[in-house]
Write a protein that holds these residues in place. Structure first.
Motif, PDB file in Angstrom:
ATOM      1  N   PHE A  46       0.857  -1.183   0.000  1.00 20.38           N
ATOM      2  CA  PHE A  46       0.000   0.000   0.000  1.00 20.38           C
ATOM      3  C   PHE A  46       0.896   1.236   0.000  1.00 20.38           C
ATOM      4  CE2 PHE A  46      -2.873   2.553   3.145  1.00 20.38           C
ATOM      5  CZ  PHE A  46      -3.385   3.314   2.112  1.00 20.38           C
ATOM      6  N   GLU A  48       0.449   5.259  -0.030  1.00 23.16           N
ATOM      7  CA  GLU A  48      -0.439   6.421   0.018  1.00 23.16           C
ATOM      8  C   GLU A  48       0.397   7.700  -0.092  1.00 23.16           C
ATOM      9  OE1 GLU A  48      -2.999   6.427   3.445  1.00 23.16           O
ATOM     10  OE2 GLU A  48      -4.122   8.162   2.701  1.00 23.16           O
ATOM     11  N   LEU A  50       1.362  10.130   1.666  1.00 22.18           N
ATOM     12  CA  LEU A  50       1.367  10.332   3.123  1.00 22.18           C
ATOM     13  C   LEU A  50       2.832  10.411   3.553  1.00 22.18           C
ATOM     14  CD1 LEU A  50      -0.467   7.880   5.623  1.00 22.18           C
ATOM     15  CD2 LEU A  50       1.285   9.531   6.219  1.00 22.18           C
ATOM     16  N   GLY A  93      -6.080   4.779   0.929  1.00 23.98           N
ATOM     17  CA  GLY A  93      -6.168   5.594   2.102  1.00 23.98           C
ATOM     18  C   GLY A  93      -7.088   6.824   1.994  1.00 23.98           C
ATOM     19  N   CYS A  94      -7.095   7.519   3.111  1.00 22.85           N
ATOM     20  CA  CYS A  94      -7.916   8.733   3.211  1.00 22.85           C
ATOM     21  C   CYS A  94      -7.593   9.698   2.070  1.00 22.85           C
ATOM     22  CB  CYS A  94      -7.681   9.411   4.561  1.00 22.85           C
ATOM     23  SG  CYS A  94      -8.109   8.398   5.974  1.00 22.85           S
ATOM     24  N   TRP A 117      -2.845  14.455   5.979  1.00 24.42           N
ATOM     25  CA  TRP A 117      -1.524  14.008   6.450  1.00 24.42           C
ATOM     26  C   TRP A 117      -0.541  15.148   6.550  1.00 24.42           C
ATOM     27  CZ3 TRP A 117      -2.972   9.972   8.667  1.00 24.42           C
ATOM     28  CH2 TRP A 117      -3.866   9.098   8.092  1.00 24.42           C
ATOM     29  N   ASN A 193     -12.783   4.355   0.244  1.00 21.96           N
ATOM     30  CA  ASN A 193     -11.898   3.931   1.321  1.00 21.96           C
ATOM     31  C   ASN A 193     -12.525   4.335   2.649  1.00 21.96           C
ATOM     32  OD1 ASN A 193      -9.135   3.287   2.613  1.00 21.96           O
ATOM     33  ND2 ASN A 193      -9.510   5.390   3.266  1.00 21.96           N
ATOM     34  N   GLU A 194     -12.676   3.393   3.538  1.00 22.38           N
ATOM     35  CA  GLU A 194     -13.234   3.683   4.872  1.00 22.38           C
ATOM     36  C   GLU A 194     -14.378   4.702   4.750  1.00 22.38           C
ATOM     37  OE1 GLU A 194     -10.141   4.450   7.792  1.00 22.38           O
ATOM     38  OE2 GLU A 194      -9.237   2.488   7.408  1.00 22.38           O
ATOM     39  N   TYR A 273      -5.723  -2.578  11.991  1.00 20.29           N
ATOM     40  CA  TYR A 273      -4.354  -2.311  12.455  1.00 20.29           C
ATOM     41  C   TYR A 273      -4.158  -2.926  13.832  1.00 20.29           C
ATOM     42  CZ  TYR A 273      -3.737   1.007   8.650  1.00 20.29           C
ATOM     43  OH  TYR A 273      -3.609   1.573   7.405  1.00 20.29           O
ATOM     44  N   GLU A 328      -5.686  -2.972   4.391  1.00 23.24           N
ATOM     45  CA  GLU A 328      -4.880  -2.151   5.307  1.00 23.24           C
ATOM     46  C   GLU A 328      -4.701  -2.947   6.579  1.00 23.24           C
ATOM     47  OE1 GLU A 328      -5.712   2.006   6.057  1.00 23.24           O
ATOM     48  OE2 GLU A 328      -6.387   2.290   3.990  1.00 23.24           O
ATOM     49  N   TRP A 332       0.706  -0.088  14.235  1.00 26.91           N
ATOM     50  CA  TRP A 332       0.562   1.382  14.265  1.00 26.91           C
ATOM     51  C   TRP A 332       1.019   1.839  15.644  1.00 26.91           C
ATOM     52  CZ3 TRP A 332      -3.678   4.073  11.013  1.00 26.91           C
ATOM     53  CH2 TRP A 332      -3.553   5.459  11.099  1.00 26.91           C
ATOM     54  N   LEU A 344       3.211   9.721  10.191  1.00 24.21           N
ATOM     55  CA  LEU A 344       3.132   8.325  10.672  1.00 24.21           C
ATOM     56  C   LEU A 344       4.459   7.572  10.516  1.00 24.21           C
ATOM     57  CD1 LEU A 344      -0.408   7.290   9.325  1.00 24.21           C
ATOM     58  CD2 LEU A 344       0.145   8.672  11.315  1.00 24.21           C
ATOM     59  N   ALA A 376       0.252  -1.932   5.495  1.00 20.55           N
ATOM     60  CA  ALA A 376       0.338  -0.463   5.521  1.00 20.55           C
ATOM     61  C   ALA A 376       1.582  -0.070   6.320  1.00 20.55           C
ATOM     62  CB  ALA A 376      -0.920   0.118   6.163  1.00 20.55           C
ATOM     63  N   LEU A 382       4.168   3.843   8.804  1.00 22.41           N
ATOM     64  CA  LEU A 382       3.669   2.713   9.600  1.00 22.41           C
ATOM     65  C   LEU A 382       4.605   1.504   9.441  1.00 22.41           C
ATOM     66  CD1 LEU A 382      -0.183   3.221   9.032  1.00 22.41           C
ATOM     67  CD2 LEU A 382       1.173   3.927  10.998  1.00 22.41           C
TER      68      LEU A 382
HETATM   69  O1  AHR Z   1      -2.790   3.973   6.555  1.00 21.85           O
HETATM   70  C1  AHR Z   1      -3.121   5.190   7.139  1.00 21.85           C
HETATM   71  C2  AHR Z   1      -4.603   5.460   7.122  1.00 21.85           C
HETATM   72  O2  AHR Z   1      -5.266   4.541   7.932  1.00 21.85           O
HETATM   73  C3  AHR Z   1      -5.316   5.348   5.796  1.00 21.85           C
HETATM   74  O3  AHR Z   1      -5.201   6.489   5.026  1.00 21.85           O
HETATM   75  C4  AHR Z   1      -6.735   5.124   6.210  1.00 21.85           C
HETATM   76  O4  AHR Z   1      -7.466   4.416   5.248  1.00 21.85           O
HETATM   77  C5  AHR Z   1      -6.618   4.393   7.530  1.00 21.85           C
HETATM   78  O5  AHR Z   1      -7.439   4.911   8.478  1.00 21.85           O
END
Ligand code: AHR
Length: 524
Positions: A46, A48, A50, A93-94, A117, A193-194, A273, A328, A332, A344, A376, A382
């Motif tokens: 993954f 992102e 970020l 991801g977000c 982020w 996503n989420e 996570y 994911e 974390w 992160l 992730a 992470l």
């Molecule tokens: O991996 C970090 C974030 O964790 C992602 O952007 C999101 O989908 C999840 O909450």
């Protein structure tokens, strides 16, 4: 007894100096009873937008002093190629639910913000073409996450037309003008996503309405992607085992069962996570046995979570047409001191290597339903495979687990039975040993065995039925401490070492060091 121990010690080439007498574990492998295929996609990654996951981690730009190929750093590409990464989920991801693809194509890129982020500037210099080139360079498939939260079905549909149309539409011609006349292959499409959280705080009913619209209109036009090459669509699934997530899985699966001809999906995503306390996260380095034991206990809950959601899926889809896609997962921790909390950044220790092996083993045991997973995240974020600091790069303990497990990609699951024993620390009790087996395409048997116990070595006596090996060879990963890490200055603290042992009368005897992961193949 003493004489027998000496004989065992001679048979074993993994030389260690255990403080205490090794615990004995019996393991039985019946090669004549193969299970399902272990989809290579469970080793997905993954990436992102970020922190330094993409910028610096992958992309340094063609003018960088860091050696690169069309802007992608060569050291990272080479490291990832060795992992045979099957697929990469991108751009979030977000982040995905705020990503507008047009800003990341063409000669002039818009500078936008990354509010999720760290609120930093997003230069958009790594966009559609760069992602596809990156995949090409490492040999992975695209898992594209489309913007359902703040985009429109039309925007997503046009992105897919831009990527995949072979006829000379205006968008296909624009793609050609931007350097890629041939249509791209998009193997996997994540629809949101989420969506129950950062992806728009949707109710499941609202999400389902969106899912059906996006499924209908976001089409793949690549002629090479028909039939069994079709792009697989993955719906947003649960993020835990709370009642709202049980209801989510139930509702999406019921909608799928009642579906009309005009929409379909092939996967349901699951995010989980290992955290322990979201409000006061564990440190990624500088911890002791208590945090080691507690964290691993928490990670093993992945199995119960998969069981829970699989049971719901089984009711609507007993033929297991829909894959559970754990896109994911990973550890974390608290951000490393001195880093941007929105990036992160965490260290990656031997504990993460053990955690990775335990989760991969869980996915393997659920191979029939879990056919894809994405740790992730791939670089600098992470539970990363790789960490960079400008021109420097280091491979993490988790990287080495992925490397050791390469032979399990697309292999056939071989069930093993074992009396795992238990490892107890304070009020935490865990199985001491965890193991999985597989047969690769050439018929070779592979075993992956983890000794969770950080204090005791384990002597594994394996009975092989249906296999006539003479030797077992492979690698073991351990380190002096549970929180040992690889750093830019000391990159070889947690690296695999070669192991081998002979097989006598159908019995393979291996001594596993404390807190170690070992992968061996049985050789003729
Ligand atoms: O991996 C970090 C974030 O964790 C992602 O952007 C999101 O989908 C999840 O909450």
């Amino acid at each position: 007894m003493r004489k027998r121990l000496v004989v065992f010690a001679l048979l074993i080439v993994i030389v260690t100096a255990p403080l205490t007498l090794a615990q004995k574990v019996q393991l039985a492998v019946d090669v004549s009873r193969p299970g399902p295929k272990i989809d290579r996609n469970i080793f997905g990654q993954f990436a992102e937008h970020l922190g330094k996951g993409v910028y610096e981690g992958i992309w340094v730009g063609p003018d960088s002093k860091i050696p690169n190929t069309r802007g992608m750093r060569n050291d990272v590409i080479a490291a990832l190629k060795s992992l045979k990464v099957p697929n990469i989920r991108w751009p979030g991801g977000c982040f995905a639910d705020e990503y507008h693809w047009r800003k990341g194509i063409g000669p002039k890129r818009a500078e936008t913000l990354n509010p999720n982020w760290g609120g930093v500037i997003e230069p958009n210099t790594f966009g559609t073409h760069e992602f596809m080139d990156f995949l090409d360079q490492i040999g992975a498939e695209a898992y594209l996450s489309i913007n359902v939260g703040s985009g429109t079905p039309q925007e997503a549909a046009e992105w897919l037309e831009y990527l995949t149309a072979s006829q000379p539409t205006t968008l296909a011609k624009e793609r050609a003008a931007n350097g890629h006349p041939a249509p791209y292959k998009i193997a996997y499409l994540g629809v949101g996503n989420e969506s129950w959280d950062c992806g728009g705080n949707m109710t499941v009913d609202y999400y389902l309405d969106q899912l059906k619209i996006y499924n209908r209109f976001v089409r793949n036009f690549n002629p090479a992607q028909s039939g069994n090459q079709q792009m697989l669509k993955i719906a947003v699934g649960p993020g835990g085992d709370e009642p709202r997530f049980i209801e989510w899985t139930e509702a999406v699966m019921k909608a799928w069962q009642d579906r009309k001809w005009s929409w379909d999906m092939q996967g349901l995503s699951l995010h989980n996570y290992t955290v322990v306390h979201w409000d006061d996260k564990f440190a990624s380095v500088g911890f002791g046995e208590t945090e080691y034991a507690q964290f691993l206990k928490s990670t093993l809950e992945m199995d119960a979570l998969i069981n829970k959601h699989s049971a719901i899926m089984d009711r609507y889809d007993p033929q297991k047409k829909i894959a559970l896609v754990v896109d994911e997962w990973g550890s974390w921790y608290k951000p490393l001191p001195g880093t941007n909390a929105g990036f992160l950044v965490q260290q990656n220790s031997l504990r993460d290597a053990v955690l990775a092996a335990l989760n991969i083993n869980i996915f393997i045991r659920h191979a029939e339903r879990v056919r894809m997973a994405n740790i992730a995240q791939m670089i600098n974020v992470l539970q990363a495979m790789i960490m960079t600091d400008k021109e420097k790069m280091v491979l993490t303990p988790t990287y080495y687990i992925y490397k050791m497990y390469v032979p399990f990609q697309d292999a056939t699951f071989v069930p093993v039975t074992l009396n795992a024993g238990s490892y107890t620390h304070g009020d935490v009790s865990l199985p001491r040993v965890d193991a999985v087996g597989a047969r690769d395409a050439s018929g070779k048997l592979w075993l992956a065995i983890t000794n969770i116990d950080p204090n005791q070595s384990v002597e594994i006596e394996t009975t092989l039925t249906g296999s006539t090996g003479k030797w077992a060879v492979g690698e073991t990963l351990t380190a002096p401490k549970v929180d040992s890490v690889n750093t830019f200055d000391a990159p070889n603290t947690v690296v695999p070492r070669r192991v081998s042992t002979s097989i006598q009368a159908g019995r393979l005897t291996l001594k596993l060091e404390p807190k170690s992961v070992t992968v061996v193949s049985v050789e003729q």
